[in-house]
Design a protein around this motif. Structure first.
Motif, mmCIF file in Angstrom:
data_model
loop_
_atom_site.group_PDB
_atom_site.id
_atom_site.type_symbol
_atom_site.label_atom_id
_atom_site.label_comp_id
_atom_site.label_asym_id
_atom_site.label_seq_id
_atom_site.Cartn_x
_atom_site.Cartn_y
_atom_site.Cartn_z
ATOM 1 N N LYS A 72 1.634 2.706 2.188
ATOM 2 C CA LYS A 72 0.496 2.677 3.104
ATOM 3 C C LYS A 72 0.786 1.764 4.288
ATOM 4 O O LYS A 72 1.564 0.805 4.203
ATOM 5 C CB LYS A 72 -0.754 2.206 2.372
ATOM 6 N N PHE A 94 8.236 5.696 4.923
ATOM 7 C CA PHE A 94 7.297 5.721 6.040
ATOM 8 C C PHE A 94 8.040 6.242 7.258
ATOM 9 O O PHE A 94 9.166 5.826 7.545
ATOM 10 C CB PHE A 94 6.751 4.313 6.301
ATOM 11 N N PRO A 127 -1.064 6.364 1.475
ATOM 12 C CA PRO A 127 0.232 6.897 1.045
ATOM 13 C C PRO A 127 0.281 8.416 1.132
ATOM 14 O O PRO A 127 -0.626 9.106 0.672
ATOM 15 C CB PRO A 127 0.337 6.411 -0.405
ATOM 16 N N GLU A 141 -0.063 10.294 3.719
ATOM 17 C CA GLU A 141 -0.925 10.886 4.747
ATOM 18 C C GLU A 141 -0.166 11.029 6.065
ATOM 19 O O GLU A 141 0.649 10.193 6.436
ATOM 20 C CB GLU A 141 -2.146 9.994 4.946
ATOM 21 N N THR A 201 4.418 9.095 4.083
ATOM 22 C CA THR A 201 3.427 8.518 4.988
ATOM 23 C C THR A 201 3.970 8.572 6.407
ATOM 24 O O THR A 201 5.085 8.118 6.674
ATOM 25 C CB THR A 201 3.141 7.055 4.608
#
Length: 261
Positions: free
Chosen positions: A2, A159, A27, A29, A187
């Motif tokens: 996140k 990420f 997480p 998204e 993410t």
């Protein structure tokens, strides 16, 4: 993984470009960052991936302040594709993608079969495997962009930060790339100029204007005619894509202005 930015501000040459920006990404998204040119989108991204230190606020990945991480640990967590790309790399496509493995290796460590497998897989995912032995500098702008996405994937990040990744791409590859990003399960924070692409491929949007967030939420909550008129100075009719059901914007041309005498 996140992401959480808490009241982040960024200054350049004494001028505040990003001001009091707080956003959250859950997480897995895919979240879009939109706004007019000069609204601070790329500046905010640079603070997120540690190219510009914020003058205020905190940026956290999984509760860790990104500016307290080592450069190697940050690179293991975050893959980045930016707009400004040098075109004179004296490397092959495969060698450029291999650079994505650097955060996972020691200083003098040689490439392994596992590295080669990951690089080949990343190139296949962006449909550039057949260019592996080509010189990067000989590629078109769109081909270079796809190779740089492959390099980010070779990092095996948790990420992703993507700054206008569809620039220079034909519409086929724009859709293909965004479909790939959406299906990665990573993410992702992405900036897009094309608001219809943002509406179709982002789960939520943050709208920036003059360095501040002026709206956030689902695409239908952010991309309203009133707000687009205020922020982008355009008239728009909001509808629904007939095939996907996604929000679709139809921009209304301004009537021609009468010529002055």
């Amino acid at each position: 993984m996140k992401l959480d930015t808490d009241r982040v501000a960024v200054e350049l040459s004494g001028r505040r470009i990003v001001d009091d920006v707080s956003l959250k990404i859950a997480p897995g998204e895919v979240v879009g960052l939109i706004g007019p040119n000069g609204s601070g989108k790329s500046t905010l991204l640079r603070a997120v991936y540690r190219m510009l230190r914020p003058s205020a606020g905190v940026i956290r990945l999984n509760d860790d302040d990104v500016w307290q991480l080592s450069a190697r640990e940050s690179a293991r967590r975050t893959g980045v594709v930016v707009q400004e790309t040098p075109g004179d790399f004296e490397f092959t496509v495969a060698e450029v993608v291999q650079m994505g493995r650097t955060p996972h290796k020691g200083v003098l460590a040689s490439d392994t079969q596992e590295d080669a497998r990951i690089v080949a897989g990343a190139l296949r995912r962006v449909q550039m495997a057949h260019f592996a032995d080509r010189q990067f500098s000989t590629l078109s702008g769109g081909e270079k962009q796809r190779v740089l996405v492959a390099r980010a994937l070779a990092q095996q990040p948790r990420f992703l930060v993507l700054d206008e990744p569809t620039n220079h791409l034909d519409i086929h590859y724009q859709l293909e790339l965004l479909e790939l990003v959406r299906n990665l399960g990573i993410t992702t924070l992405i900036t897009l100029h094309d608001l219809n692409l943002a509406a179709a491929y982002c789960q939520r949007l943050y709208l920036l204007r003059a360095g501040r967030i002026v709206a956030s939420g689902l695409p239908a909550q952010v991309l309203t005619p009133e707000r687009l008129r205020e922020v982008f100075m355009v008239e728009v009719i909001v509808g629904q894509h007939p095939a996907t059901g996604a929000l679709q914007l139809a921009f209304v041309p301004r009537p021609p202005q009468p010529a002055e005498d």
